[in-house]
Enzyme design. Sequence first.
Site, PDB file in Angstrom:
ATOM      1  CD  GLU A   1      -3.314   0.642   2.001  1.00 23.78           C
ATOM      2  OE1 GLU A   1      -2.913   1.111   3.459  1.00 23.78           O
ATOM      3  OE2 GLU A   1      -4.383   0.102   1.845  1.00 23.78           O
TER       4      GLU A   1
ATOM      5  CE  LYS B   1     -11.426   2.505   1.204  1.00 22.55           C
ATOM      6  NZ  LYS B   1     -10.860   3.706   2.365  1.00 22.55           N
TER       7      LYS B   1
ATOM      8  CG  HIS C   1       5.538 -29.029   4.229  1.00 20.93           C
ATOM      9  ND1 HIS C   1       6.357 -30.204   3.860  1.00 20.93           N
ATOM     10  CD2 HIS C   1       6.109 -28.309   5.381  1.00 20.93           C
ATOM     11  CE1 HIS C   1       7.083 -30.400   4.873  1.00 20.93           C
ATOM     12  NE2 HIS C   1       7.245 -29.491   5.679  1.00 20.93           N
TER      13      HIS C   1
HETATM   14  O1  F6P Z   1      -8.844   1.371   2.120  1.00 17.17           O
HETATM   15  C1  F6P Z   1      -7.565   1.285   2.779  1.00 17.17           C
HETATM   16  C2  F6P Z   1      -7.552   1.827   3.839  1.00 17.17           C
HETATM   17  O2  F6P Z   1      -7.548   3.383   3.682  1.00 17.17           O
HETATM   18  C3  F6P Z   1      -6.333   1.592   4.704  1.00 17.17           C
HETATM   19  O3  F6P Z   1      -5.083   2.540   4.121  1.00 17.17           O
HETATM   20  C4  F6P Z   1      -6.528   1.875   6.242  1.00 17.17           C
HETATM   21  O4  F6P Z   1      -5.593   1.192   6.879  1.00 17.17           O
HETATM   22  C5  F6P Z   1      -7.844   1.106   6.090  1.00 17.17           C
HETATM   23  O5  F6P Z   1      -8.456   1.426   5.025  1.00 17.17           O
HETATM   24  C6  F6P Z   1      -8.554   1.460   7.306  1.00 17.17           C
HETATM   25  O6  F6P Z   1      -9.106   2.826   7.328  1.00 17.17           O
HETATM   26  P1  F6P Z   1      -9.810   3.469   8.586  1.00 17.17           P
HETATM   27  O7  F6P Z   1      -8.770   3.214   9.775  1.00 17.17           O
HETATM   28  O8  F6P Z   1     -10.030   5.021   8.045  1.00 17.17           O
HETATM   29  O9  F6P Z   1     -10.956   2.854   8.732  1.00 17.17           O
END
Ligand code: F6P
Length: 557
Positions: free
Chosen positions: A359, A513, A390
Site C-alpha cells: 500500500e 470504495k 510444504h
Molecule cells: O482502504 C485502505 C485503507 O484506507 C487503509 O489505508 C486503512 O488502513 C484502512 O483502509 C482502514 O481505514 P480506517 O482506519 O480509516 O477505517
Amino acid sequence: MKVDIRNESSLLIWKHLRHASQEIKRETLHQLFQKTPKRADIFHIRHQNLLLDYSKQKVNLNVMQRLSQLAKNSRVISAFDNMMSGAVVNQSEGRSALHTALRLPQGQKLVVKGEDITQKVHTTLHAMELIVHKLHAGYWRGCTGEPITDVVNIGVGGSDLGPFFACQALHEFVPENAQHLQVHFVSSMDGIHIDRLLKKLNPATTLFIVASKSFKTPDTLGNAKIAKAWLHSLDSEYHERMKHHFIGVSSSAERMTEFGIQHQLPVFDWVGGRFSLWSAIGLPIAIKLGMKHFRELLAGAHAIDQHVINAPIANNIPLTMGLIAVWNASFLDIHAHTILPYDERMRHLPGYLSQLEMESNGKAVTHDGQIVASQTSPIVWGNVGANAQHAYFQLLHQGTHYVSSDFIAPISRYENATDITEQQRALQEQEKLMLANCITQSRLLAFGDQIKDGDSTPHLKYRGDQPSSTLLMDRLTPYNLGSLLAIYEHKVFVMATLWNINPFDQWGVEMGKRMAQSMLADIQNPQDSQQSHYDSSSALLLNAVKKQNHYGSSNQS
Ligand code: F6P
C-alpha cells in the site's frame, strides 16, 4: 523539502548500478561465495539483539558502495529528518507522517506548527492506561453491572492488521491480571466474521473497540452497526449500552459522536493507517499485554528510529534492507518478495507487511507527477516458513520466477534449564528443527545443486541463485517486535525516497470504495442491469446475484 533524486550525479549512479547489475546477473550466488568465501563477515550487521545477514543477496562491495552513494545523493537521512520533524512529506494529502513521534519518550519535545506533539501523544497513552487499568482490575463493567470478559476490535487494514499481529505474536506476555480478558478481532466486511464470533460471546460482558482513523470505512461501520444491534437484547437504555460497551478510536470525534460513542480516543491526522499500531489504534495490544509491554514495544521501535538516523550506512539495518530491496526490484528485475517467519507466533507478520509495503510503495508516479523510472514495490506475500516449505517453496526452488526472501527467526524461546520435563525436551527439539530448516532453506535457495553434486536429471535439478536475507533476534519480546516493525517501516521509506514516490497515500484503493457504493445501489434496484452503464461482464454477474438473492424485489415489497 522535496527530495530530488533525479539530479545528474544520481543519474550517473543509477547508470553505474545498471552496469553492475548486468555483470552480477552473470554470476551465481555460488560463484560469489567461491570468490569471497568470507562474504558473511562483510555483509552482516549486528545491532542490539538483532543480526541481519545479507550475504546471500546478489551484491558485492562495488554494488553496496554505489547503493550507499545513491542513498547519500538522494538525501535519505535528511528525508528521515524531515519526516521525523513533522514536514509535510505526504504531499498529495498535505500531511506529515509522524509515526516516529508516537514512540518518543516522555519529556522529549517535538514542536510542530507551534504545538508540542509529544505531550498529545503521552496524554493519549495516559488515557489508554486508564482504560487498561479499569479492564484489568474488573472496574469497567457492562451496562448490567457485570465485569467485561471479552474485547472485540472492529477495524480493517491498518486499524486491524498491526494490533492483530502483535496480539497473536506476544500471547506469552499476557500479564497475570489480564488472564480473564479475551481480545478478538473482526475485520471482514463479510458479516459471517462477526456473526460467528458473537454467537460465542455474552453481550453483557463484551466491549467493542471501533477502530477507524477516518470513521468512514463501510466495512468497519457495517460491523459496528451489527454489534450495536446485537447489544439490543440487553435490558437497558441505548445511551447506557453505548457508554458501557463501546470505545471509539478515530481522528473524527464528530463521526464517533454521531455513531453514539461516548468513550473516545484520538488518532492524529499525521499518522497513516498502516503506521498506526503505535497510536491509540494499538489499544487492543495494550489491553491484552498490559501497558508495560505496550511501552516496551514503543521503546523497541524508538531504538530503531535512533539507529536509522545515526548509524553509518554500512551498519544501518533498515537502510541496508531498503537499498537491497531497490537493488532487487530496480536492477535485478526481481519483483516478488516473500516474508518467512520461522516462528508460529509470527504467522500474521506477512499480512501486516503486505499492507505496509504494497500500500505504501505500490505507486507508479513520482512526487512531481512523472512516471517512475523503474519498477517499484515487489509483490509481497508470505507464511510461516516451515509451512510455506510444504506449500509454495516448490516454485522458489524449481519454478521460473526469481523471488527474494526475508527469513526471520528468534534464536531461542525456551530457558536453558537442565531440570525439564519430557514434553519440554520435545518442545526444545522442535525449536531446533525449526531453526535448522530456516538456515537450510536459505542455503538451498541460494546455492541449489551446487551445495553438493546434484542429480543432473532435469526434474531433480535445483537452480539456486534465489537471494535472501536472514534477520535473527535473540528472543521474541515486545521490545524486539517493536524494533522489527520499525525496521520495515523505515525500509519502506528508504525505498520510496530512492524512487521519489509518496509512501503515505493510497489513492488506488479509494476508487473501488466509491464504485462499490454505486454497485450496491444497483444490487438493490429491482431492474435488470443488462442495459445499464456496466460492461457486459459486470452486468451478467450483477444480474446473476440479483436473480438468486431477489435483493431487488424484496427491497420493493
Ligand atoms: O482502504 C485502505 C485503507 O484506507 C487503509 O489505508 C486503512 O488502513 C484502512 O483502509 C482502514 O481505514 P480506517 O482506519 O480509516 O477505517
